[in-house]
Write an enzyme that holds these catalytic residues in place. Structure first.
Site, mmCIF file in Angstrom:
data_model
loop_
_atom_site.group_PDB
_atom_site.id
_atom_site.type_symbol
_atom_site.label_atom_id
_atom_site.label_comp_id
_atom_site.label_asym_id
_atom_site.label_seq_id
_atom_site.Cartn_x
_atom_site.Cartn_y
_atom_site.Cartn_z
ATOM 1 N N ASP A 59 -35.639 -57.289 -52.339
ATOM 2 C CA ASP A 59 -35.252 -57.064 -50.951
ATOM 3 C C ASP A 59 -36.366 -57.612 -50.069
ATOM 4 O O ASP A 59 -37.467 -57.059 -50.037
ATOM 5 C CB ASP A 59 -35.044 -55.576 -50.692
ATOM 6 C CG ASP A 59 -34.602 -55.282 -49.265
ATOM 7 O OD1 ASP A 59 -34.509 -56.235 -48.455
ATOM 8 O OD2 ASP A 59 -34.365 -54.102 -48.963
ATOM 9 N N ASN A 86 -34.069 -69.470 -47.703
ATOM 10 C CA ASN A 86 -32.684 -69.490 -47.249
ATOM 11 C C ASN A 86 -32.195 -68.124 -46.783
ATOM 12 O O ASN A 86 -31.313 -68.044 -45.933
ATOM 13 C CB ASN A 86 -31.787 -69.996 -48.385
ATOM 14 C CG ASN A 86 -30.330 -69.752 -48.100
ATOM 15 O OD1 ASN A 86 -29.740 -70.379 -47.217
ATOM 16 N ND2 ASN A 86 -29.733 -68.809 -48.815
ATOM 17 N N TYR A 157 -30.996 -62.995 -33.043
ATOM 18 C CA TYR A 157 -30.995 -63.906 -34.191
ATOM 19 C C TYR A 157 -31.500 -65.284 -33.777
ATOM 20 O O TYR A 157 -32.349 -65.890 -34.452
ATOM 21 C CB TYR A 157 -29.577 -64.004 -34.758
ATOM 22 C CG TYR A 157 -29.395 -65.074 -35.809
ATOM 23 C CD1 TYR A 157 -29.887 -64.891 -37.096
ATOM 24 C CD2 TYR A 157 -28.727 -66.262 -35.522
ATOM 25 C CE1 TYR A 157 -29.715 -65.869 -38.072
ATOM 26 C CE2 TYR A 157 -28.548 -67.237 -36.486
ATOM 27 C CZ TYR A 157 -29.039 -67.036 -37.756
ATOM 28 O OH TYR A 157 -28.879 -68.007 -38.710
ATOM 29 N N THR A 192 -19.287 -69.347 -45.220
ATOM 30 C CA THR A 192 -19.916 -68.437 -46.172
ATOM 31 C C THR A 192 -19.394 -67.032 -45.923
ATOM 32 O O THR A 192 -18.601 -66.786 -45.012
ATOM 33 C CB THR A 192 -21.447 -68.435 -46.008
ATOM 34 O OG1 THR A 192 -21.764 -67.930 -44.691
ATOM 35 C CG2 THR A 192 -22.020 -69.826 -46.178
#
Length: 268
Positions: A59, A86, A157, A192
Site C-alpha cells: 500500500d 504508475n 488531483y 480503465t
C-alpha cells in the site's frame, strides 16, 4: 524494434490492472524482469507469472512501503534499472470526479497528495541510490493531462499531478548527469477501471448527465473532453510509450512530458 530491455530490472507500481498491467506485460515481453506492485493481485496479473515476474503486495499510502519494494527488487533480481510510478488516481476508497473546488476537504487534499505525489517522492528516493549503483536508469512518472489543463473538476488531483511534473523536471536536472533519465507520460482519459467499474467516473458522470455508463464512455466523455480521436485511450497505447522511455533507445530523452491523450490537450 528491440528496446534493449532484456535482463533489466523494473519496478512497476499499480501493476494489477489498467496501464500498470499493460506496462508489466510489455516489459516482460521485452525480456525485462519486473517487480509488479499492487495492493491486491488480479487474475490478469497472475496470468503473467513466471521467473521474470515478482508480485509484491504493498500500500503506497504507507510511508515505509517504497523502501521495502525497492529492497525486494534488489534481493530478487540484484539491482534496479527502471522505475515506473504508475499508481495514482483516486486514493483507496475515493471516487472521482469531484465537480467543484469546494467539494474536497482538507483530508481529501492530504490523501490525494499522499497517493499521487508523496508516494512517488518516497519511491524515487529509495530507487535512485540503487540506480546509481548500476550506472544509471530510467524513471517514468505517470502524470495526467489535467496537470496542464486547469479545471474545477478534480482540482486536488490535477494539482498533485502538476506537482509531479515539476518534481520530474527537477529530478531530471539533478540526476541526468549521473545517468538517470526522468520523464512523465500524461494520459488523457483511459479505458480503465477508474472509468468502467461500478461507481467509477462513468457512473458518476452518467448520474449527472441522466444517461448510462456505456454512453458516457463511448460518447459523452469524449465530447465533454473534446477528444480529437473521439474515444478514450487504451491502456496499451500508454504502455507502449512508457516502455520506449524506459528503454536505452531513449537515451537522450529526459525531463520531457509525453501526452497520450486522444488529443485532450490543445495548447501549443
Amino acid at each position: 524494434m528491440d528496446l534493449q530491455l532484456s535482463g533489466r530490472v523494473a519496478v512497476v507500481t499499480g501493476a494489477s490492472k489498467g496501464i500498470g498491467l499493460a506496462v508489466t506485460r510489455t516489459l516482460l515481453d521485452e525480456g525485462a524482469r519486473v517487480v509488479a506492485v499492487s495492493r491486491r493481485s488480479t487474475p490478469e496479473l497472475e496470468a503473467l507469472g513466471g521467473p521474470g515476474l515478482l508480485q509484491v503486495s504493498a500500500d503506497l499510502m504507507d510511508p515505509e512501503a517504497p523502501g521495502q519494494i525497492v529492497a525486494r527488487a534488489v534481493e530478487a533480481f540484484g539491482g534496479l534499472d527502471v522505475l515506473v510510478n504508475n499508481a495514482g488516481g483516486p486514493p483507496p476508497g475515493v471516487a472521482l470526479p469531484r465537480f467543484s473546488f469546494l467539494a474536497p476537504t482538507d483530508e481529501d487534499w492530504r490523501a490525494m497528495f499522499e497517493f499521487n505525489l508523496f508516494s512517488v517522492v518516497r519511491t524515487v528516493r529509495a530507487a535512485i541510490p540503487r540506480m546509481l549503483q548500476r550506472g544509471g536508469g530510467s524513471i517514468v512518472n505517470v502524470s495526467s493531462g489535467g496537470a496542464r489543463q486547469a479545471a474545477s473538476m478534480n482540482v486536488d488531483y490535477n494539482a498533485a499531478k502538476a506537482g509531479l511534473n515539476n518534481l520530474t523536471k527537477a529530478l531530471s536536472e539533478e540526476f541526468g548527469p549521473q545517468g538517470i533519465r526522468v520523464n512523465t507520460v500524461s494520459p488523457g482519459p483511459v479505458r480503465t477501471a477508474w472509468w468502467t467499474e461500478e461507481g467509477g467516473a462513468a457512473d458518476i458522470i452518467a448520474a449527472q448527465a441522466g444517461t448510462d455508463r456505456d454512453t458516457v464512455i463511448n460518447s459523452v466523455a469524449p465530447e465533454m473532453m473534446r477528444l480529437t480521436t473521439g474515444r478514450l485511450v487504451e491502456p496499451q497505447e500508454v504502455a507502449d510509450v512508457i516502455a520506449l522511455l524506459a528503454s536505452p533507445r531513449s537515451a537522450s530523452t529526459t525531463g520531457a512530458d509525453f501526452a497520450v491523450d486522444s488529443g485532450f490537450l490543445k495548447e501549443i
